[in-house]
Design an enzyme around this catalytic site. Structure first.
Site, mmCIF file in Angstrom:
data_model
loop_
_atom_site.group_PDB
_atom_site.id
_atom_site.type_symbol
_atom_site.label_atom_id
_atom_site.label_comp_id
_atom_site.label_asym_id
_atom_site.label_seq_id
_atom_site.Cartn_x
_atom_site.Cartn_y
_atom_site.Cartn_z
ATOM 1 N N SER A 96 0.847 -1.194 0.000
ATOM 2 C CA SER A 96 0.000 0.000 0.000
ATOM 3 C C SER A 96 0.889 1.254 0.000
ATOM 4 C CB SER A 96 -0.958 -0.054 1.198
ATOM 5 O OG SER A 96 -2.051 0.829 1.006
ATOM 6 N N HIS A 229 -7.763 -5.764 0.374
ATOM 7 C CA HIS A 229 -6.584 -4.909 0.393
ATOM 8 C C HIS A 229 -5.453 -5.517 1.219
ATOM 9 C CE1 HIS A 229 -4.728 -1.043 -0.419
ATOM 10 N NE2 HIS A 229 -4.382 -0.937 0.846
#
Length: 251
Positions: A96, A229
């Site tokens: 990320s 995610h």
């Protein structure tokens, strides 16, 4: 030399003991994340791989240190900290926000003719991608908690607990402020790039992760794992194995 080693120790946490490693892996955490997120990776790497995680300021054992205010500042400090590691091949892996930080550090080291052997990027849109991350840094506390909780990376109990939230939330907000101001540049790296994503990640879809292909002239791979995610929490061993295979594969 002593000063350089002290800087390395301040910015990089050693996660295993490995004398004479064949390769070193440096992990870059997500927004609001910390070096401890990668502690489980120590059980997944072979005995001849040395594992480090970046210690962002303002959290865990660097709680008293001021947050980085820009990507330029953060990447510059980490670049200096990583330089002593390059007597061995080095692999970067960023998840990320950490993917962007790892990329910026790799670009700075490449300019000094010391690029990593492989850049691994995860759950982050590539530089130049049309995908745009929602600006959430200026939401109120409840709004920011809702956004971060939806991604699933930060323990819900820490964000919900009235005594723990003040320790966790400032780092998350600071990292999102940094990302809001970050303007990525497309630099062609001399090392391969391995990109990873979750098949059910609504925030960063696979085509956005595929845009990382633009930053390398030495080979690109993209692999999707089941999950959202934070898919990597459920696929640590397979992810680590794939990352190391990409590093050791003939090029």
């Amino acid at each position: 030399m002593k000063e350089r080693l002290e800087r390395t120790g301040r910015w990089l946490r050693s996660l295993n003991r490995c004398p004479g490693p064949r390769v070193r892996v440096v992990c870059f955490p997500h927004a609001g994340g910390a070096a401890s997120y990668f502690v489980p990776w120590a059980k997944a790497v072979p005995g001849d791989v040395e594992l480090f995680a970046v210690r962002y300021p303002g959290r865990e054992d660097r709680l008293a240190d001021p947050f980085a205010e820009s990507m330029e500042q953060l990447a510059g400090e980490i670049t200096h900290a990583c330089e002593p590691l390059f007597d061995r091949p080095v692999v970067f892996f960023g998840h990320s926000m950490g993917a962007s930080v790892a990329y910026e550090v790799a670009a700075r080291l490449a300019a000094r003719e010391r690029p990593p052997s492989l850049l691994g990027v995860s759950a982050r849109h590539g530089p130049g991608s049309e995908h745009r991350t929602r600006a959430v840094a200026h939401l109120d506390d409840d709004g920011l908690v809702a956004e971060v909780s939806a991604l699933g990376g930060t323990p819900a109990h820490a964000l919900a607990h009235p005594e723990l939230r003040p320790l966790v939330l400032p780092a998350i907000r600071a990292d999102y402020l940094l990302l809001d101001a970050y303007q990525p540049r497309v630099v062609t790296l001399p090392c391969p790039v391995a990109a990873y994503c979750g098949t059910a990640d609504q925030d960063v879809p696979e085509p956005a992760v595929g845009a990382w292909q633009a930053v390398t002239g030495s080979g690109f791979t993209l692999r999707a794992f089941p999950g959202g995610h934070f898919y990597l929490a459920d696929h640590t061993r397979d992810l680590v194995a794939d990352l190391l295979d990409r590093c050791t594969a003939p090029r």
